[in-house]
Design a protein around this motif. Structure first.
Motif, PDB file in Angstrom:
ATOM      1  N   ALA A 103      62.741  77.748  73.482  1.00  0.00           N
ATOM      2  CA  ALA A 103      62.090  77.015  74.636  1.00  0.00           C
ATOM      3  C   ALA A 103      61.031  77.702  74.872  1.00  0.00           C
ATOM      4  N   LYS A 104      60.785  78.958  74.661  1.00  0.00           N
ATOM      5  CA  LYS A 104      59.729  79.499  75.095  1.00  0.00           C
ATOM      6  C   LYS A 104      58.548  79.230  73.946  1.00  0.00           C
ATOM      7  N   ALA A 105      59.199  79.310  72.816  1.00  0.00           N
ATOM      8  CA  ALA A 105      58.248  79.032  71.813  1.00  0.00           C
ATOM      9  C   ALA A 105      57.599  77.460  71.937  1.00  0.00           C
ATOM     10  N   GLU A 106      58.500  76.610  72.133  1.00  0.00           N
ATOM     11  CA  GLU A 106      58.086  75.145  72.474  1.00  0.00           C
ATOM     12  C   GLU A 106      57.002  74.985  73.641  1.00  0.00           C
ATOM     13  N   THR A 107      57.051  75.966  74.585  1.00  0.00           N
ATOM     14  CA  THR A 107      56.354  76.071  75.817  1.00  0.00           C
ATOM     15  C   THR A 107      55.120  76.298  75.468  1.00  0.00           C
TER      16      THR A 107
END
Length: 200
Positions: A103-107
């Protein structure tokens, strides 16, 4: 005390109301005079030891075959349950960490893409604005040049008209003053000689 009680209980009168014989009382007293706990009498120790061994063997067999295996099974089951719970918790934690990292990478990717889109839009807007400004400047320059050209033409026309009006006026004044009308060439020569330098 026990001997006395037993003696008193054993002294029962006969049917004719007389007390029993002294021999019966003495025999009873001798029979009960060696009282006490049989556990402390040596003649009973052999049987007691045998029964103790039998009871110990039975208890040992029960403990070894029934109670201890059950306790060990319960402990093993509990330990396995705890280990499974800990492993599942670790697995869930690892999955949660992986999902959080994803999720952090996608964000971060979304933010980077948004920044790129914003930069591209700003660059396009700046380019469009610059192109529009250049086109507007060219149009205004063309309009200015056209206006200057019109002003120059109008000024030339006005100066031509002014020269004609001046020539006519001079000719009329000279004709009135002298009574003879001068020629157009003389009037033009006189006006040219009187015109200041730099005036078309």
């Amino acid at each position: 005390m026990a001997a006395e009680t037993n003696t008193e209980m054993d002294v029962v009168p006969h049917a004719d109301g007389h007390a029993p014989a002294a021999e019966h009382t003495t025999a009873t007293t001798e029979a009960h005079g060696s009282g006490g706990l049989p556990q402390f009498r040596m003649e009973y120790w052999g049987g007691q030891i045998i029964w103790l061994l039998v009871v110990f063997a039975v208890l040992y067999a029960l403990l070894a075959k029934v109670f201890v295996p059950r306790l060990r099974q319960i402990q093993d089951t509990r330990a396995q349950t705890i280990a499974d719970a800990v492993e599942q918790a670790r697995r869930v934690q690892a999955e949660a960490d992986a999902q959080a990292a994803a999720a952090k990478a996608e964000t971060e990717d979304a933010r980077a893409q948004a920044r790129r889109v914003a930069a591209d839009a700003s660059a396009k807007a700046q380019a469009n604005l610059a192109a529009s400004q250049a086109a507007e400047d060219q149009r205004l320059q063309a309009e200015l040049e056209k206006a200057e050209e019109r002003i120059r033409i109008m000024r030339d026309q006005a100066m031509t008209n002014v020269g004609q009006i001046a020539a006519d006026t001079a000719e009329a004044i000279v004709a009135k003053l002298t009574g003879a009308a001068p020629s157009r060439s003389e009037v033009d020569a006189a006006l040219t000689a009187r015109t200041p330098e730099g005036v078309a």
